[in-house]
Design a protein around this motif. Structure first.
Motif, PDB file in Angstrom:
ATOM      1  N   GLY A   1       0.812  -1.062   0.153  1.00  0.00           N
ATOM      2  CA  GLY A   1      -0.126  -0.074   0.113  1.00  0.00           C
ATOM      3  C   GLY A   1       1.034   1.226   0.007  1.00  0.00           C
ATOM      4  N   PHE A   2       0.154   2.427   0.079  1.00  0.00           N
ATOM      5  CA  PHE A   2       0.864   3.620   0.141  1.00  0.00           C
ATOM      6  C   PHE A   2       1.918   3.941   1.236  1.00  0.00           C
ATOM      7  N   ILE A   3       1.432   3.878   2.434  1.00  0.00           N
ATOM      8  CA  ILE A   3       2.522   4.188   3.415  1.00  0.00           C
ATOM      9  C   ILE A   3       3.411   2.984   3.577  1.00  0.00           C
ATOM     10  N   GLY A   4       2.801   1.714   3.312  1.00  0.00           N
ATOM     11  CA  GLY A   4       3.557   0.721   3.473  1.00  0.00           C
ATOM     12  C   GLY A   4       4.826   0.529   2.609  1.00  0.00           C
ATOM     13  N   SER A   5       4.608   0.801   1.385  1.00  0.00           N
ATOM     14  CA  SER A   5       5.792   0.790   0.457  1.00  0.00           C
ATOM     15  C   SER A   5       6.887   1.768   0.591  1.00  0.00           C
ATOM     16  N   HIS A   6       6.414   2.863   1.240  1.00  0.00           N
ATOM     17  CA  HIS A   6       7.136   4.095   1.559  1.00  0.00           C
ATOM     18  C   HIS A   6       7.947   3.408   2.770  1.00  0.00           C
ATOM     19  N   LEU A   7       7.470   3.045   3.642  1.00  0.00           N
ATOM     20  CA  LEU A   7       8.032   2.407   5.103  1.00  0.00           C
ATOM     21  C   LEU A   7       9.081   1.240   4.450  1.00  0.00           C
ATOM     22  N   VAL A   8       8.684   0.494   3.453  1.00  0.00           N
ATOM     23  CA  VAL A   8       9.916  -0.537   2.959  1.00  0.00           C
ATOM     24  C   VAL A   8      11.123   0.127   2.731  1.00  0.00           C
ATOM     25  N   GLU A   9      10.936   1.210   1.833  1.00  0.00           N
ATOM     26  CA  GLU A   9      12.164   1.850   1.156  1.00  0.00           C
ATOM     27  C   GLU A   9      12.981   2.407   2.547  1.00  0.00           C
ATOM     28  N   ALA A  10      12.179   2.943   3.506  1.00  0.00           N
ATOM     29  CA  ALA A  10      12.776   3.484   4.713  1.00  0.00           C
ATOM     30  C   ALA A  10      13.394   2.383   5.386  1.00  0.00           C
ATOM     31  N   LEU A  11      12.963   1.317   5.596  1.00  0.00           N
ATOM     32  CA  LEU A  11      13.597   0.290   6.311  1.00  0.00           C
ATOM     33  C   LEU A  11      14.655  -0.167   5.706  1.00  0.00           C
ATOM     34  N   ILE A  12      14.865  -0.332   4.385  1.00  0.00           N
ATOM     35  CA  ILE A  12      15.883  -0.842   3.295  1.00  0.00           C
ATOM     36  C   ILE A  12      17.093   0.187   3.626  1.00  0.00           C
ATOM     37  N   HIS A  13      16.727   1.373   3.720  1.00  0.00           N
ATOM     38  CA  HIS A  13      17.793   2.455   3.674  1.00  0.00           C
ATOM     39  C   HIS A  13      18.520   2.470   5.237  1.00  0.00           C
ATOM     40  N   ARG A  14      17.463   1.942   6.170  1.00  0.00           N
ATOM     41  CA  ARG A  14      17.956   1.811   7.613  1.00  0.00           C
ATOM     42  C   ARG A  14      18.818   0.681   7.686  1.00  0.00           C
ATOM     43  N   GLY A  15      19.076  -0.313   6.630  1.00  0.00           N
ATOM     44  CA  GLY A  15      19.719  -1.482   6.842  1.00  0.00           C
ATOM     45  C   GLY A  15      19.119  -2.744   7.340  1.00  0.00           C
ATOM     46  N   CYS A  16      17.899  -2.614   7.179  1.00  0.00           N
ATOM     47  CA  CYS A  16      16.911  -3.908   7.476  1.00  0.00           C
ATOM     48  C   CYS A  16      17.078  -4.822   6.296  1.00  0.00           C
ATOM     49  N   ARG A  17      16.563  -6.145   6.843  1.00  0.00           N
ATOM     50  CA  ARG A  17      16.098  -6.944   5.796  1.00  0.00           C
ATOM     51  C   ARG A  17      14.666  -7.276   5.983  1.00  0.00           C
ATOM     52  N   VAL A  18      13.892  -6.976   4.740  1.00  0.00           N
ATOM     53  CA  VAL A  18      12.657  -6.859   4.983  1.00  0.00           C
ATOM     54  C   VAL A  18      11.557  -7.815   4.339  1.00  0.00           C
ATOM     55  N   ARG A  19      10.865  -8.503   5.041  1.00  0.00           N
ATOM     56  CA  ARG A  19       9.749  -9.319   4.506  1.00  0.00           C
ATOM     57  C   ARG A  19       8.436  -8.444   4.228  1.00  0.00           C
ATOM     58  N   ALA A  20       8.150  -8.357   3.017  1.00  0.00           N
ATOM     59  CA  ALA A  20       7.087  -7.446   2.655  1.00  0.00           C
ATOM     60  C   ALA A  20       5.959  -8.236   2.428  1.00  0.00           C
ATOM     61  N   LEU A  21       4.679  -8.124   3.048  1.00  0.00           N
ATOM     62  CA  LEU A  21       3.654  -8.652   2.734  1.00  0.00           C
ATOM     63  C   LEU A  21       2.559  -7.931   1.915  1.00  0.00           C
ATOM     64  N   ALA A  22       2.198  -8.397   0.618  1.00  0.00           N
ATOM     65  CA  ALA A  22       1.219  -7.846  -0.220  1.00  0.00           C
ATOM     66  C   ALA A  22      -0.046  -9.090  -0.301  1.00  0.00           C
ATOM     67  N   LEU A  23      -0.929  -8.279  -0.511  1.00  0.00           N
ATOM     68  CA  LEU A  23      -2.347  -9.029  -0.523  1.00  0.00           C
ATOM     69  C   LEU A  23      -2.394 -10.018  -1.415  1.00  0.00           C
ATOM     70  N   TYR A  24      -2.615 -11.230  -1.274  1.00  0.00           N
ATOM     71  CA  TYR A  24      -2.871 -12.246  -2.256  1.00  0.00           C
ATOM     72  C   TYR A  24      -3.719 -11.891  -3.369  1.00  0.00           C
ATOM     73  N   ASN A  25      -3.412 -12.337  -4.654  1.00  0.00           N
ATOM     74  CA  ASN A  25      -4.202 -11.929  -5.699  1.00  0.00           C
ATOM     75  C   ASN A  25      -3.585 -12.953  -7.020  1.00  0.00           C
ATOM     76  N   SER A  26      -4.636 -13.358  -7.881  1.00  0.00           N
ATOM     77  CA  SER A  26      -4.312 -14.085  -8.727  1.00  0.00           C
ATOM     78  C   SER A  26      -3.620 -13.440 -10.018  1.00  0.00           C
ATOM     79  N   PHE A  27      -3.272 -12.179 -10.047  1.00  0.00           N
ATOM     80  CA  PHE A  27      -2.384 -11.613 -10.895  1.00  0.00           C
ATOM     81  C   PHE A  27      -1.041 -11.393 -10.597  1.00  0.00           C
ATOM     82  N   ASN A  28      -0.660 -11.868  -9.290  1.00  0.00           N
ATOM     83  CA  ASN A  28       0.783 -11.760  -8.931  1.00  0.00           C
ATOM     84  C   ASN A  28       1.336 -10.202  -9.121  1.00  0.00           C
TER      85      ASN A  28
END
Length: 342
Positions: free
Chosen positions: A27-54
């Motif tokens: 989502g909106f905030i979630g995707s920005h948070l993922v980027e911020a965590l990567i820049h902070r040096g984290c290893r991130v498991r990012a959950l996206a809502l399952y859908n058949s379109f991948n």
């Protein structure tokens, strides 16, 4: 209990090098948070809502390399939540249904995702020994302000099925701290805006309609006030609370300590975009009378006291960045400006 043994010893939690789970990462905030965590040096498991379109939502196209692992699933499934929290040290729980108009149409789905989903994440985090759970709330739980600015002691008022579901989720998350000692912090952002936000929200609604060349902009009630925060500042607040041991067991506002009416916001965006456009009231964008939240103004004193956090972007600066993103034709093409999206 596995968690209790791992948590003993205390110490200040630092995010660098941590294995972090972000639910709602697509989502909106979630995707920005993922980027911020990567820049902070984290290893991130990012959950996206399952859908058949991948389809990974806003995670598609992010240049995060090997430090991000995208998984698809649903927080409504407790077995799945137990699997994705294995080997995770810090959980940022953002997955939620958030559209207020849709909560009038499908309230049961908000209970399933927001309340039951939070239960599943807390239960799984406890069973798997996670060091910290950051649960995301919303300023909507306060309802129309009884006093301003709104601090964390303000009464909670369920003025929509959405806000009711978040009140329930917040209480459930905190019950895991009180009952089981799960290290939970409830983060309560006021209105966040910026690139990638849904056109359902008021700022993208105004910008995208003007950018698409509309002569008349359709909005709902212009009287309500909101405390708007640029998404990078909201994410900075989330990270600051994650690293603050003193925030465990607390609910903490994240906001700018400023308010602006929707009418004045429209005027400011129109000025920044240099366009003379008319304003039209769209009845389908109006909330039911008792459901409208007329005033939200954040008292951010607690987060400043706990972490020293201060927003870095003024509203003008954040709006300019947001306008620049939305007026890029490739980004604007993702939005259906002629349709009101509940």
């Amino acid at each position: 209990m596995k968690w209790a043994n791992q948590h003993q010893g205390g110490g200040i939690l630092t995010l660098e090098g941590k294995q972090v789970l972000v639910t709602g990462a697509d989502g909106f905030i979630g995707s920005h948070l993922v980027e911020a965590l990567i820049h902070r040096g984290c290893r991130v498991r990012a959950l996206a809502l399952y859908n058949s379109f991948n389809h990974w939502g806003w995670l598609d196209g992010l240049a995060c390399g090997e430090r991000i692992e995208v998984v698809c699933g649903d927080v409504r499934d407790p077995h799945f939540c137990r699997e994705i929290t294995k080997d995770i040290e810090v959980v940022f729980h953002l997955a939620a249904l958030i559209a207020i108009p849709y909560s009038y149409v499908a309230p049961a789905s908000y209970v399933d995702t927001n309340v039951t989903g939070t239960l599943n994440i807390c239960q799984a985090a406890m069973e798997n020994g996670c060091q910290r759970v950051l649960h995301t709330s919303t300023s909507e739980v306060y309802g129309t302000a009884r006093y301003v600015p709104i601090d964390e002691a303000h009464p909670l008022q369920p003025q929509s099925p959405y806000s009711a579901s978040k009140i329930g989720a917040d209480a459930l998350a905190m019950s895991f701290f009180n009952s089981f000692g799960l290290p939970v912090t409830t983060m309560r952002p006021f209105n966040t805006y910026g690139p990638r936000q849904s056109a359902r929200a008021v700022i993208p609604t105004i910008i995208s309609q003007i950018a698409a060349g509309k002569a008349s902009i359709r909005l709902g009630d212009l009287r309500p006030t909101r405390d708007f925060n640029y998404v990078a500042d909201t994410c900075a607040g989330l990270l600051a609370l994650a690293e603050c041991d003193a925030a465990v067991g607390k609910t903490v506002n994240i906001g700018s300590n400023r308010e602006i009416s929707i009418g004045d916001l429209f005027g400011l965006i129109r000025e920044l975009m240099g366009r003379e456009v008319a304003l039209e009231c769209d009845a389908q964008r109006l909330r039911p009378g008792q459901s409208e939240v007329f005033r939200l103004w954040c008292d951010n004193g607690l987060i400043r006291k706990l972490t020293g956090f201060e927003p870095r972007h003024t509203l003008r600066e954040g709006l300019r960045r947001t306008i620049d993103w939305f007026t890029d034709p490739a980004n604007l093409a993702r939005y259906k400006t002629e349709i009101y999206n509940v």
